[in-house]
Design an enzyme around this catalytic site. Structure first.
Site, mmCIF file in Angstrom:
data_model
loop_
_atom_site.group_PDB
_atom_site.id
_atom_site.type_symbol
_atom_site.label_atom_id
_atom_site.label_comp_id
_atom_site.label_asym_id
_atom_site.label_seq_id
_atom_site.Cartn_x
_atom_site.Cartn_y
_atom_site.Cartn_z
ATOM 1 N N GLN A 73 -1.565 -3.128 -4.550
ATOM 2 C CA GLN A 73 -1.327 -4.499 -4.130
ATOM 3 C C GLN A 73 0.178 -4.756 -4.140
ATOM 4 O O GLN A 73 0.938 -3.799 -4.153
ATOM 5 C CB GLN A 73 -2.106 -5.439 -5.023
ATOM 6 C CG GLN A 73 -3.622 -5.141 -4.942
ATOM 7 C CD GLN A 73 -4.521 -6.187 -5.587
ATOM 8 O OE1 GLN A 73 -4.111 -7.256 -5.989
ATOM 9 N NE2 GLN A 73 -5.812 -5.855 -5.707
ATOM 10 N N GLU A 106 -6.244 -1.543 2.365
ATOM 11 C CA GLU A 106 -6.006 -1.239 0.941
ATOM 12 C C GLU A 106 -5.653 0.230 0.832
ATOM 13 O O GLU A 106 -6.474 1.097 1.173
ATOM 14 C CB GLU A 106 -7.239 -1.532 0.070
ATOM 15 C CG GLU A 106 -7.451 -2.993 -0.214
ATOM 16 C CD GLU A 106 -8.558 -3.252 -1.223
ATOM 17 O OE1 GLU A 106 -8.722 -2.467 -2.176
ATOM 18 O OE2 GLU A 106 -9.281 -4.246 -1.026
ATOM 19 N N ASN A 164 -15.415 -7.877 2.013
ATOM 20 C CA ASN A 164 -14.637 -6.789 1.429
ATOM 21 C C ASN A 164 -15.559 -5.681 0.939
ATOM 22 O O ASN A 164 -16.540 -5.957 0.233
ATOM 23 C CB ASN A 164 -13.830 -7.315 0.229
ATOM 24 C CG ASN A 164 -13.080 -6.217 -0.492
ATOM 25 O OD1 ASN A 164 -12.111 -5.679 0.040
ATOM 26 N ND2 ASN A 164 -13.534 -5.843 -1.688
ATOM 27 N N GLU A 165 -15.247 -4.461 1.303
ATOM 28 C CA GLU A 165 -15.953 -3.266 0.804
ATOM 29 C C GLU A 165 -17.460 -3.488 0.680
ATOM 30 O O GLU A 165 -18.051 -3.252 -0.386
ATOM 31 C CB GLU A 165 -15.354 -2.809 -0.544
ATOM 32 C CG GLU A 165 -13.938 -2.292 -0.396
ATOM 33 C CD GLU A 165 -13.360 -1.639 -1.648
ATOM 34 O OE1 GLU A 165 -13.958 -1.751 -2.730
ATOM 35 O OE2 GLU A 165 -12.294 -1.012 -1.530
ATOM 36 N N TYR A 179 -7.575 5.132 -2.207
ATOM 37 C CA TYR A 179 -6.625 5.205 -3.324
ATOM 38 C C TYR A 179 -6.444 6.666 -3.716
ATOM 39 O O TYR A 179 -7.363 7.478 -3.544
ATOM 40 C CB TYR A 179 -7.146 4.377 -4.509
ATOM 41 C CG TYR A 179 -7.116 2.885 -4.228
ATOM 42 C CD1 TYR A 179 -5.947 2.156 -4.388
ATOM 43 C CD2 TYR A 179 -8.244 2.206 -3.769
ATOM 44 C CE1 TYR A 179 -5.894 0.795 -4.118
ATOM 45 C CE2 TYR A 179 -8.205 0.841 -3.495
ATOM 46 C CZ TYR A 179 -7.022 0.140 -3.676
ATOM 47 O OH TYR A 179 -6.978 -1.201 -3.398
ATOM 48 N N ASN A 237 -12.450 -7.257 -4.294
ATOM 49 C CA ASN A 237 -13.758 -7.503 -4.902
ATOM 50 C C ASN A 237 -13.906 -8.954 -5.328
ATOM 51 O O ASN A 237 -15.013 -9.500 -5.342
ATOM 52 C CB ASN A 237 -13.935 -6.584 -6.113
ATOM 53 C CG ASN A 237 -13.965 -5.109 -5.727
ATOM 54 O OD1 ASN A 237 -14.229 -4.764 -4.579
ATOM 55 N ND2 ASN A 237 -13.688 -4.244 -6.686
ATOM 56 N N GLU A 264 -4.470 -10.077 -4.647
ATOM 57 C CA GLU A 264 -5.822 -10.489 -5.022
ATOM 58 C C GLU A 264 -5.745 -11.354 -6.276
ATOM 59 O O GLU A 264 -4.826 -11.186 -7.099
ATOM 60 C CB GLU A 264 -6.659 -9.232 -5.303
ATOM 61 C CG GLU A 264 -8.089 -9.518 -5.748
ATOM 62 C CD GLU A 264 -8.987 -8.283 -5.735
ATOM 63 O OE1 GLU A 264 -8.465 -7.171 -5.506
ATOM 64 O OE2 GLU A 264 -10.199 -8.429 -5.947
HETATM 65 O O1 AHR Z 1 -7.300 -3.345 -5.153
HETATM 66 C C1 AHR Z 1 -8.221 -3.286 -6.200
HETATM 67 C C2 AHR Z 1 -9.659 -3.226 -5.713
HETATM 68 O O2 AHR Z 1 -9.889 -2.006 -5.071
HETATM 69 C C3 AHR Z 1 -10.065 -4.242 -4.689
HETATM 70 O O3 AHR Z 1 -10.439 -5.449 -5.265
HETATM 71 C C4 AHR Z 1 -11.233 -3.606 -4.031
HETATM 72 O O4 AHR Z 1 -11.392 -4.011 -2.700
HETATM 73 C C5 AHR Z 1 -10.978 -2.126 -4.168
HETATM 74 O O5 AHR Z 1 -12.079 -1.454 -4.674
#
Ligand code: AHR
Length: 504
Positions: free
Chosen positions: A352, A291, A171-172, A243, A71, A26
């Site tokens: 990432q 992700e 995205n999201e 995450y 994001n 990103e």
């Molecule tokens: O990977 C970091 C961020 O985590 C990304 O930009 C977003 O899609 C997610 O919230």
């Protein structure tokens, strides 16, 4: 502690899609600037890309890289990143409170992907922008010359279309933090219209619609049902993100979180099936888990920049989690989950790839090195291709907040019929007890130990850093044997193993 596994050559889950070992880059922090792109770095190639980083990405055999966000993409104008560099505007990146120079755009990223031996998966901005900009972007990237956008691409240096197959529709979009956040109905309808339009240009594109940002979202899993209800026939994959963190400093609870991941995948797989049945559809939408990673070590130090206290810095140090040995075990459990769910998870991207919550770290003008988490990702990507096996596992377990009876032995098995190998990836989640593993191998013929690599014995907090990049590295395993169709091995407490058998 003893655990037994039975593997049969014919009991398979799915042929693993190579895209399961994808990654994400990103425009965030130092992922691009001084991560992959650093024109005055001693290893920079003619395009200003760090060759030391390219070598590490090649080592990981990354099949596909999602770009440019995240994001970031929800307020990104792709046109800012094309044309002569000196004319590209500096913009404020609203997602990460930084300045974006646009020195790297789609052309530079395409060159980098070629050098790194990987494919692009691009995201369009459905936050601050919409259908028209999305179709223009796709036409610019993939359209023929002789049309406006194809000719502009040619004028900017690339006559041949870039042939990008995978496109993420935003995205999201379920996240209130997202620029242009939408309700499931608003987004589902828009995604359907964008997908329809992109398909009018090229019916063969692989389109990824946004699912939930994590399974704790209040809108999950209704979000998936509503969005898919709008666009099921027009998309190929639904994107999930998750995450992982050990905030409570409880290793057992932390390592059990992959059971939560498993439940998340199971619920979304069922939701896909529900919508499919309701629509009497033959189409098989699958999951793009684009992700995933551990993310928490850097949260506190990032707060100031994200709150704007430092103004609008260019490529600041953001989300630079320094991973420890425990995180490598967690990443091993996550990858095992994807292998075991490879029938429905067809794409996954570690988030990432460089500097930002990443397996690869760099220092400006200095070296690049492998974080602890590099290794389980490397082993899975390099040796986890082929057929995922439906293993029968009998292991003692423990109750955690997210799952009852989480097995101490977390294991996945992959048969590579071409290479004639059978590979086990195993994590012992137990803090103090080794596991005596006994695996019965059925239908594989003669087998011998081809390779055995172990991450074990380091303090859970041990990390690889600029000054000490080799603190946690895999060691050759010892003691694994095969006799009478049975593999035995001792898995130390809190360890990761890759045991690769040669078949004949
Ligand atoms: O990977 C970091 C961020 O985590 C990304 O930009 C977003 O899609 C997610 O919230």
């Amino acid at each position: 502690m003893k655990a037994t596994v039975t593997a049969h050559r014919d009991f398979t889950i799915a042929t693993i899609d190579d895209r399961l070992y994808g990654a994400f880059l990103e425009h965030l922090g130092r992922a691009i600037y001084s991560g992959v792109y650093e024109p005055d770095h001693p290893t920079a190639d003619a395009n200003g890309m760090r060759r030391d980083v390219i070598a590490l990405v090649r080592e990981l055999k990354v099949p596909i890289v999602r770009y440019p966000g995240g994001n970031f993409v929800s307020a990104y104008n792709w046109e800012d990143g094309v044309g002569p560099r000196e004319q590209r505007p500096v913009r404020l990146d609203l997602a990460w409170h930084a300045s974006e120079s646009n020195a790297v755009g789609i052309h530079e990223f395409a060159d980098w992907c070629e050098a790194a031996g990987t494919e692009m998966m691009l995201a369009v901005n459905l936050g601050s922008r919409g259908l028209d900009e999305a179709r223009n972007f796709v036409e610019y990237v993939n359209g023929p010359t002789g049309s406006y956008w194809g000719d502009l691409r040619k004028a900017n240096g690339r006559a041949e279309p870039l042939g990008v197959t995978h496109w993420c529709l935003g995205n999201e979009m379920d996240g209130p933090w997202q620029v242009g956040h939408k309700t499931a109905h608003e987004y589902g309808r828009l995604a359907n219209e964008v997908a329809k339009t992109l398909r009018a240009f090229d019916g063969s594109l692989k389109l990824v619609v946004c699912g939930s940002s994590n399974s704790d979202m209040a809108t999950y899993p209704e979000w998936e049902r509503v969005v898919l209800d709008h666009c099921y026939e027009a998309v190929d994959h639904i994107s999930l993100h998750m995450y992982f963190a050990n905030r409570a400093k409880n290793t057992a609870e932390y390592l059990a979180l992959s059971e939560k991941l498993d439940a998340y995948i199971g619920t979304v797989a069922s939701t896909i099936e529900f919508v499919r049945a309701a629509k009497r559809s033959r189409r098989r939408v699958t999951i793009s888990f684009d992700e995933w990673n551990v993310w928490y070590h850097s949260n506190a130090e990032d707060r100031e920049i994200l709150a704007g206290a430092k103004g609008w810095p260019h490529a600041p140090r953001l989300l630079e989690d320094v991973y420890n040995f425990e995180d490598a075990l967690m990443v091993g459990c996550i990858l095992n989950t994807f292998i075991r769910r490879s029938d429905v998870v067809r794409i996954a991207c570690i988030a990432q790839l460089v500097n930002v919550i990443a397996p690869i770290m760099t220092e400006p003008k200095g070296p690049a090195w492998r974080q602890t988490t590099f290794y389980p990702y490397y082993f899975a990507s390099a040796f986890g291709r082929g057929d995922a096996l439906r293993l029968s596992v009998k292991s003692p377990g423990y109750d955690s907040q997210v799952a009852d009876n989480a097995p101490y032995l977390d294991i996945a098995g992959v048969l590579d019929a071409k290479e004639e190998t059978l590979t086990f990836f195993a994590v012992n989640r137990h803090a103090s007890d080794p596991i005596d593993l006994e695996a019965t191998l059925l239908g594989f013929g003669e087998a011998s130990i081809g390779d055995h690599q172990v991450l074990a014995g380091a303090p859970l907090a041990a990390a690889n850093t600029l000054t000490s990049p080799l603190t946690v590295t895999p060691k050759k395993g010892s003691g694994a044997t095969i006799a009478d169709g049975r593999l035995t091995a001792k898995l130390p407490a809190c360890s990761y193993q890759m045991i690769r058998l040669a078949l004949s």
